[in-house]
Design an enzyme around this catalytic site. Structure first.
Site, mmCIF file in Angstrom:
data_model
loop_
_atom_site.group_PDB
_atom_site.id
_atom_site.type_symbol
_atom_site.label_atom_id
_atom_site.label_comp_id
_atom_site.label_asym_id
_atom_site.label_seq_id
_atom_site.Cartn_x
_atom_site.Cartn_y
_atom_site.Cartn_z
ATOM 1 C CD GLU A 220 -12.206 -58.054 -53.355
ATOM 2 O OE1 GLU A 220 -13.378 -58.067 -53.761
ATOM 3 O OE2 GLU A 220 -11.798 -57.278 -52.463
ATOM 4 C CB CYS B 68 -3.175 -52.902 -55.534
ATOM 5 S SG CYS B 68 -3.052 -52.799 -53.745
ATOM 6 C CB CYS C 98 -4.928 -59.308 -43.150
ATOM 7 S SG CYS C 98 -3.473 -58.524 -42.388
ATOM 8 C CB CYS D 223 -5.110 -52.285 -39.385
ATOM 9 S SG CYS D 223 -3.372 -52.791 -39.319
ATOM 10 C CB CYS E 206 -7.427 -52.632 -42.926
ATOM 11 S SG CYS E 206 -7.109 -53.715 -44.335
ATOM 12 N N GLY F 269 -3.643 -58.779 -47.060
ATOM 13 C CA GLY F 269 -2.596 -59.446 -46.309
ATOM 14 C C GLY F 269 -1.403 -58.577 -45.980
ATOM 15 C CD GLU F 270 2.854 -56.909 -43.054
ATOM 16 O OE1 GLU F 270 3.909 -56.949 -43.735
ATOM 17 O OE2 GLU F 270 2.297 -55.843 -42.735
ATOM 18 C CB SER G 263 2.775 -51.793 -48.400
ATOM 19 O OG SER G 263 2.191 -51.084 -47.326
ATOM 20 C CB CYS H 215 -6.016 -47.364 -49.616
ATOM 21 S SG CYS H 215 -4.816 -47.766 -48.342
#
Length: 356
Positions: free
Chosen positions: A90, A107, A114, A118, A121, A161-162, A193, A342
């Site tokens: 997405e 974004c 991921c 967290c 999230c 994802g990171e 980020s 977010c």
């Protein structure tokens, strides 16, 4: 079959040289893809016919096979991109118009799912399926512009994802996006980020065209960060702070700190004072982010206990930061009604969206 958009200009030049063609042929194709937005190799008539045939036989033009969309009342659009190599991601298009300042931000996702888990999230609840390729990252942008009919002004690696755990592909995609010959984006309009992958922050500062860095912080106390962000157990807050200082000293780009405000956890005046001391080490700003529900995902542990701070507390926290000399802004909840805000990207409404 490989996707041609997995190739940076340098890689494309090297490949064409191996085929016996001069490097300017690679530049012709690169410009055709990103400036003229060709949909098929046959459309690039600057290339010899035999080269076009070779490309058609050995490369795919697109990394994305189809898309579904969902639009919020404020104009935010959530895309569900199906990938040629399987799975989906997405992305979120956010229009922003404040008088003379107009932005159209995408974004962008860097992974399918991921691994960091967290607590706040939804993407982390999916686990990690795989890293995205360079073409899959870049194609999110090209498809978003084609679908919306808008030229994007900003790209933020804040989707699924990171980014720094897919470092090479993210950096190569940046080299395409920030290429001055095709002028897709100024590098200062690209933001990466991270949750705090400290060694890769140092590496990111060394790339040829450094971009803006945003750090998902949420507390200046190791104990609280470790509770809501498991990655914080690996790199402590002092290490993260030093990496941020080094990033600014090497790039001269201000740091953005992202701070989700949770009721009773990190929203006191003392928290604001500690945060101010932390971020004043280099030129920076703080984006205060409302906590967005993720109860459409299975939750356990601390994830079930987190609650959003009230709008009054968010305003108060911002005022505290201002009083301590910190630039602070409250991020909008664009896309909240479609689970596109977010922390919410997790295919929650994928089956309710319609194909274009």
């Amino acid at each position: 079959m490989k996707c041609i958009k997995d190739y940076t200009l340098i890689k494309l030049e090297d490949y064409f040289s191996e085929l016996g063609y001069e490097k300017f042929r690679a530049r012709q194709l690169f410009y055709a893809i990103y400036l003229h937005r060709i949909n098929d190799f046959s459309e690039d008539t600057t290339l010899p016919k035999e080269l076009r045939e070779h490309l058609r036989n050995f490369f795919a033009m697109d990394a994305i096979s189809s898309v579904k969309t969902q639009m919020a009342a404020d104009g935010t659009i959530k895309f569900l991109f199906s990938l040629v190599k399987g799975s989906a991601v997405e992305s979120v298009f956010i229009p922003w118009d404040k008088g003379l300042k107009e932005r159209r931000t995408l974004c962008v996702s860097s992974q399918v799912g991921c691994a960091l888990d967290c607590s706040f999230c939804a993407t982390g609840k999916l686990g990690l399926t795989r890293n995205l390729t360079v073409g899959e990252i870049v194609d999110q942008i090209l498809w978003a512009e084609k679908i919306t009919g808008e030229r994007l002004t900003n790209v933020v690696f804040m989707g699924m994802g990171e980014p720094l755990q897919n470092f090479q592909n993210v950096v190569q995609s940046i080299s395409i996006l920030a290429n001055t010959k095709i002028n897709l984006f100024n590098r200062k309009n690209i933001t990466v980020s991270t949750s705090g992958i400290v060694p890769k922050i140092y590496d990111l500062a060394k790339i040829e065209k450094p971009v803006k860095l945003a750090i998902s912080l949420h507390s200046t106390l190791d104990g609280i960060r470790e509770t809501i962000m498991p990655i914080a157990k690996k790199w402590k807050i002092k290490e993260l702070r030093q990496a941020a200082i080094d990033y600014y000293r090497k790039t001269f780009l201000p740091i953005t700190y992202e701070y989700i405000l949770f009721d009773g956890l990190n929203d006191s005046e003392l928290d604001a004072r500690r945060l101010a001391r932390f971020v004043r080490s280099v030129p920076s700003k703080v984006n205060i982010i409302p906590y967005h529900r993720i109860d459409f995902m299975p939750l356990n542990g601390i994830s079930k206990e987190l609650k959003p701070a009230s709008s009054e507390k968010i305003f108060q926290f911002k005022q505290w930061l201002h009083s301590y000399g910190v630039k602070a802004f409250v991020r909008s909840s664009s896309g909240y009604e479609i689970d596109g805000a977010c922390g919410q990207l997790a295919f929650s409404n994928r089956y309710s969206m319609e194909f274009l």
